[in-house]
Design a protein around this motif. Structure first.
Motif, mmCIF file in Angstrom:
data_model
loop_
_atom_site.group_PDB
_atom_site.id
_atom_site.type_symbol
_atom_site.label_atom_id
_atom_site.label_comp_id
_atom_site.label_asym_id
_atom_site.label_seq_id
_atom_site.Cartn_x
_atom_site.Cartn_y
_atom_site.Cartn_z
ATOM 1 N N GLY A 15 0.823 -1.204 0.000
ATOM 2 C CA GLY A 15 0.000 0.000 0.000
ATOM 3 C C GLY A 15 0.857 1.255 0.000
ATOM 4 N N VAL A 35 4.151 -9.082 -1.566
ATOM 5 C CA VAL A 35 2.946 -9.890 -1.387
ATOM 6 C C VAL A 35 1.808 -8.997 -0.883
ATOM 7 C CG1 VAL A 35 1.905 -11.796 -0.079
ATOM 8 C CG2 VAL A 35 4.281 -11.961 -0.821
ATOM 9 N N ASP A 38 -4.695 -8.392 -1.730
ATOM 10 C CA ASP A 38 -5.668 -7.749 -2.613
ATOM 11 C C ASP A 38 -5.340 -8.106 -4.074
ATOM 12 O OD1 ASP A 38 -7.106 -5.965 -4.201
ATOM 13 O OD2 ASP A 38 -7.077 -4.398 -2.671
ATOM 14 N N TYR A 74 1.939 -16.115 -0.357
ATOM 15 C CA TYR A 74 2.967 -16.017 0.686
ATOM 16 C C TYR A 74 4.120 -16.993 0.450
ATOM 17 C CZ TYR A 74 0.969 -12.769 4.111
ATOM 18 O OH TYR A 74 0.546 -11.651 4.768
ATOM 19 N N VAL A 87 1.488 -3.908 6.664
ATOM 20 C CA VAL A 87 0.026 -4.079 6.609
ATOM 21 C C VAL A 87 -0.658 -3.000 7.459
ATOM 22 C CG1 VAL A 87 0.166 -6.551 6.118
ATOM 23 C CG2 VAL A 87 0.040 -5.778 8.492
ATOM 24 N N THR A 89 -2.777 -0.876 10.230
ATOM 25 C CA THR A 89 -3.037 -0.944 11.678
ATOM 26 C C THR A 89 -4.083 0.123 12.009
ATOM 27 O OG1 THR A 89 -1.086 0.452 11.973
ATOM 28 C CG2 THR A 89 -0.819 -1.888 12.448
ATOM 29 N N ALA A 105 -0.937 -11.540 9.132
ATOM 30 C CA ALA A 105 0.253 -11.571 8.265
ATOM 31 C C ALA A 105 1.372 -12.392 8.916
ATOM 32 C CB ALA A 105 0.717 -10.143 7.976
ATOM 33 N N SER A 123 4.957 -1.360 9.904
ATOM 34 C CA SER A 123 3.648 -0.828 10.310
ATOM 35 C C SER A 123 3.792 -0.101 11.644
ATOM 36 C CB SER A 123 2.642 -1.970 10.498
ATOM 37 O OG SER A 123 2.406 -2.637 9.287
ATOM 38 N N ARG A 157 8.087 6.336 8.039
ATOM 39 C CA ARG A 157 7.762 7.742 8.352
ATOM 40 C C ARG A 157 7.381 8.536 7.113
ATOM 41 N NH1 ARG A 157 13.309 9.071 11.441
ATOM 42 N NH2 ARG A 157 12.305 9.955 13.259
ATOM 43 N N ILE A 158 6.988 7.829 6.059
ATOM 44 C CA ILE A 158 6.667 8.487 4.787
ATOM 45 C C ILE A 158 5.519 9.492 4.980
ATOM 46 C CG2 ILE A 158 4.922 6.803 4.045
ATOM 47 C CD1 ILE A 158 6.226 6.799 1.284
ATOM 48 N N HIS A 263 -4.505 7.802 7.878
ATOM 49 C CA HIS A 263 -4.291 6.520 8.529
ATOM 50 C C HIS A 263 -3.438 6.661 9.800
ATOM 51 C CE1 HIS A 263 -3.925 2.360 9.015
ATOM 52 N NE2 HIS A 263 -3.247 2.014 7.955
ATOM 53 N N CYS A 264 -2.835 7.848 10.009
ATOM 54 C CA CYS A 264 -1.776 7.910 11.035
ATOM 55 C C CYS A 264 -2.102 8.835 12.214
ATOM 56 C CB CYS A 264 -0.473 8.353 10.389
ATOM 57 S SG CYS A 264 0.118 7.188 9.157
HETATM 58 N N1 LIG Z 1 -0.005 5.889 4.823
HETATM 59 C C1 LIG Z 1 0.879 6.573 5.503
HETATM 60 O O1 LIG Z 1 1.073 7.755 5.300
HETATM 61 C C2 LIG Z 1 1.728 5.890 6.549
HETATM 62 C C3 LIG Z 1 2.917 6.528 6.951
HETATM 63 C C4 LIG Z 1 3.697 5.906 7.909
HETATM 64 C C5 LIG Z 1 3.280 4.703 8.464
HETATM 65 N N2 LIG Z 1 2.121 4.120 8.070
HETATM 66 C C6 LIG Z 1 1.748 2.844 8.676
HETATM 67 O O2 LIG Z 1 2.103 1.816 7.755
HETATM 68 C C7 LIG Z 1 1.161 0.746 7.811
HETATM 69 C C8 LIG Z 1 0.551 0.503 6.462
HETATM 70 O O3 LIG Z 1 -0.200 1.625 6.092
HETATM 71 P P1 LIG Z 1 -0.586 1.944 4.588
HETATM 72 O O4 LIG Z 1 -1.021 3.357 4.558
HETATM 73 O O5 LIG Z 1 0.488 1.493 3.658
HETATM 74 O O6 LIG Z 1 -1.857 1.004 4.411
HETATM 75 P P2 LIG Z 1 -2.570 0.681 3.024
HETATM 76 O O7 LIG Z 1 -3.973 0.348 3.368
HETATM 77 O O8 LIG Z 1 -2.290 1.749 2.016
HETATM 78 O O9 LIG Z 1 -1.836 -0.640 2.532
HETATM 79 C C9 LIG Z 1 -1.834 -1.828 3.233
HETATM 80 C C10 LIG Z 1 -1.798 -2.989 2.256
HETATM 81 O O10 LIG Z 1 -1.712 -4.193 3.009
HETATM 82 C C11 LIG Z 1 -2.512 -5.169 2.349
HETATM 83 N N3 LIG Z 1 -2.820 -6.234 3.315
HETATM 84 C C12 LIG Z 1 -3.738 -6.241 4.311
HETATM 85 N N4 LIG Z 1 -3.664 -7.395 4.999
HETATM 86 C C13 LIG Z 1 -2.675 -8.130 4.440
HETATM 87 C C14 LIG Z 1 -2.114 -9.402 4.701
HETATM 88 N N5 LIG Z 1 -2.542 -10.149 5.714
HETATM 89 N N6 LIG Z 1 -1.132 -9.840 3.906
HETATM 90 C C15 LIG Z 1 -0.672 -9.098 2.868
HETATM 91 N N7 LIG Z 1 -1.158 -7.881 2.564
HETATM 92 C C16 LIG Z 1 -2.138 -7.400 3.349
HETATM 93 C C17 LIG Z 1 -3.701 -4.386 1.867
HETATM 94 O O11 LIG Z 1 -4.373 -5.077 0.819
HETATM 95 C C18 LIG Z 1 -3.046 -3.098 1.393
HETATM 96 O O12 LIG Z 1 -2.675 -3.138 0.031
HETATM 97 C C19 LIG Z 1 0.163 1.152 8.909
HETATM 98 O O13 LIG Z 1 0.588 0.641 10.130
HETATM 99 C C20 LIG Z 1 0.275 2.662 8.921
HETATM 100 O O14 LIG Z 1 -0.099 3.216 10.167
HETATM 101 C C21 LIG Z 1 1.341 4.683 7.111
#
Ligand SMILES: NC(=O)c1ccc[n+]([C@@H]2O[C@H](COP(=O)([O-])OP(=O)(O)OC[C@H]3O[C@@H](n4cnc5c(N)ncnc54)[C@H](O)[C@@H]3O)[C@@H](O)[C@H]2O)c1
Length: 426
Positions: A15, A35, A38, A74, A87, A89, A105, A123, A157-158, A263-264
């Motif tokens: 993601g 992996v 989706d 996987y 994944v 959170t 996961a 995550s 930290r993106i 999300h954060c």
């Molecule tokens: N988005 C942000 O700006 C950001 C920045 C820093 C940290 N984070 C953290 O990073 C983590 C991911 O966030 P994100 O924004 O990338 O989420 P996202 O929803 O964009 O992506 C998560 C991906 O994980 C996949 N997924 C879910 N369950 C899975 C599994 N069991 N196996 C494999 N794939 C699976 C989903 O299909 C999805 O494509 C979270 O903990 C978030 O808090 C996010």
């Protein structure tokens, strides 16, 4: 891990966090296996299409052409020497942390990984999750952390939409569950990122990430509280912040707004307070900040009602155009966007709502919708009772909005350069 085995980097969850990471690691010359459960996303990637705003499809195509594997299976991680877990959170409906994605996961991972693999949690999780919850799952599967499996936390930290920093330039905080876990992770990340910041444990790394986002949450709550006070005093709080910013030390500007999204920032402090409460520790400041920020959409609806009433218009009979429904400028992400609660509140007051967002063609608001983004025309601007700026995307031309709207309620100070009677600023 012997020198003869070149690292193979697995990324679980492709993601906002996982896909940029996979591309960065591939760019550094490593074999990458990504992996995601989706199937739609994997199909997109295989056909060279990006679904992440900051990543052009051409980059995805080039990376896939270069041999990066993207899959829903996987089992393809069985040769991986390092695996980053990216994944979601989120929070449950009840408001509590939802760590089910992490557990699912890791449950899958322990079935397929080889001994000597390093698993890095990217995550955002509560402090202690890696050393306790995740360690327990891998131990139950027969591994010994620090001996035949390495476990570390390196929270991503993106900042989506931020073009100032490339991923490799953002310092990477790394904390291992043991010294060998730390060393394995550092060795790889020093090759991929410009700066690695080592901390003493996985829990310290997790707490670092939560501190950063709680810091933002609390400071935004402070200015959200003070903007209401300044409004009552009849002064322009945005101007106050600009003045305070001139202090060369001891002040960092934060800006009020319609509420938090994404999300954060609204989510991560809850992971902290929830975990602290389990240990019998209260976090009243964090809780109050959360509540203050969550109340902002309601405040916006209340102030909008008052501003309309001052002009003899009842909210229930008004037509409101909302500009921007994504949670922040320049991104299509509507997760937890305050626009959703604002539209919900306005709907309940029977106002007639339309929205324009160049990034978000459709929007579901709880049980209502989908709403469809309308074209931003002069006629539309002239026909509504109020243009409510919720998110100021760079594509939205403020001058046209100011010229054509009979009334503007600006929650982002997007109209800072204009001084007109038809503008009301938060
Ligand atoms: N988005 C942000 O700006 C950001 C920045 C820093 C940290 N984070 C953290 O990073 C983590 C991911 O966030 P994100 O924004 O990338 O989420 P996202 O929803 O964009 O992506 C998560 C991906 O994980 C996949 N997924 C879910 N369950 C899975 C599994 N069991 N196996 C494999 N794939 C699976 C989903 O299909 C999805 O494509 C979270 O903990 C978030 O808090 C996010």
């Amino acid at each position: 891990m012997g020198e003869q085995n070149p690292p193979v980097f697995g990324v679980v969850g492709l993601g906002e966090v996982g896909l940029p990471l996979a591309l960065r690691v591939a760019e550094s010359g490593y074999d990458v296996v990504g992996v995601d459960i989706d199937e739609e996303r994997i199909r997109s990637l295989k056909s060279g299409e990006s679904y992440i705003i900051d990543i052009p499809s051409s980059d995805v195509q080039a990376t896939v052409d270069d041999g990066v594997t993207v899959t829903t299976e996987y089992e393809r991680l069985s040769d991986a020497t390092h695996i980053a877990l990216c994944v979601p959170t989120p929070l449950q409906k009840s408001g509590q942390p939802d760590i089910s994605y992490i557990v699912a996961a890791v449950d899958e991972l322990v079935e397929v990984i080889s001994p000597e693999t390093t698993v890095i949690i990217e995550s955002t999780v509560y402090p202690g999750a890696t050393e306790n919850l995740i360690r327990e799952i891998v131990t139950d599967a027969g591994f010994t952390v620090g001996e035949d499996i390495y476990l570390a936390s390196s929270p991503e930290r993106i900042d989506p939409g931020n073009e100032q920093y490339d991923l490799e330039d953002i310092p990477k905080v790394v904390g291992g569950v043991t010294a060998s876990c730390q060393a394995q992770t550092e060795r790889l990340y020093e090759d991929i990122f410009q700066t690695v910041v080592s901390v003493n444990s996985a829990t310290e790394a997790e707490m670092t990430k939560i501190l950063e986002n709680t810091f933002r949450n609390v400071n935004i709550a402070l200015v959200n509280e003070l903007v209401k006070v300044a409004d009552n005093f009849g002064i322009d709080f945005w101007n106050v912040i600009e003045a305070a910013k001139t202090k060369p030390y001891g002040f960092m500007p934060f800006y009020p707004g319609p509420g938090l999204g994404g999300h954060c920032i609204p989510v991560d402090p809850i992971y902290l307070s929830w975990r602290a409460r389990q240990n019998g520790i209260d976090t009243p400041l964090v809780d109050l900040a959360d509540r203050t920020n969550r109340e902002m959409p309601e405040y916006i609806v209340r102030r909008l009602t008052e501003v309309l009433n001052e002009r003899g218009i009842a909210l229930s009979e008004s037509r409101i155009l909302i500009l921007g429904v994504a949670y922040k400028s320049g991104v299509p992400d509507t997760r937890k966007s305050p626009a959703i609660d604002i539209i919900d509140g306005l709907e309940k007051s029977q106002a007639s709502i339309t929205y324009h967002d160049p990034y978000v063609p459709r929007l579901n608001v709880n049980d209502v919708g989908p709403y469809t983004s309308v074209e931003l025309t002069d006629d539309l601007l002239a026909s509504v009772d109020c243009t409510l700026i919720v998110t100021n995307h760079p594509e939205i031309e403020i001058e046209t909005i100011v010229d054509r709207s009979s009334l503007i309620f600006d929650t982002r100070n997007a109209t800072a350069n204009y001084d007109a009677d038809n503008i009301y600023r938060l």
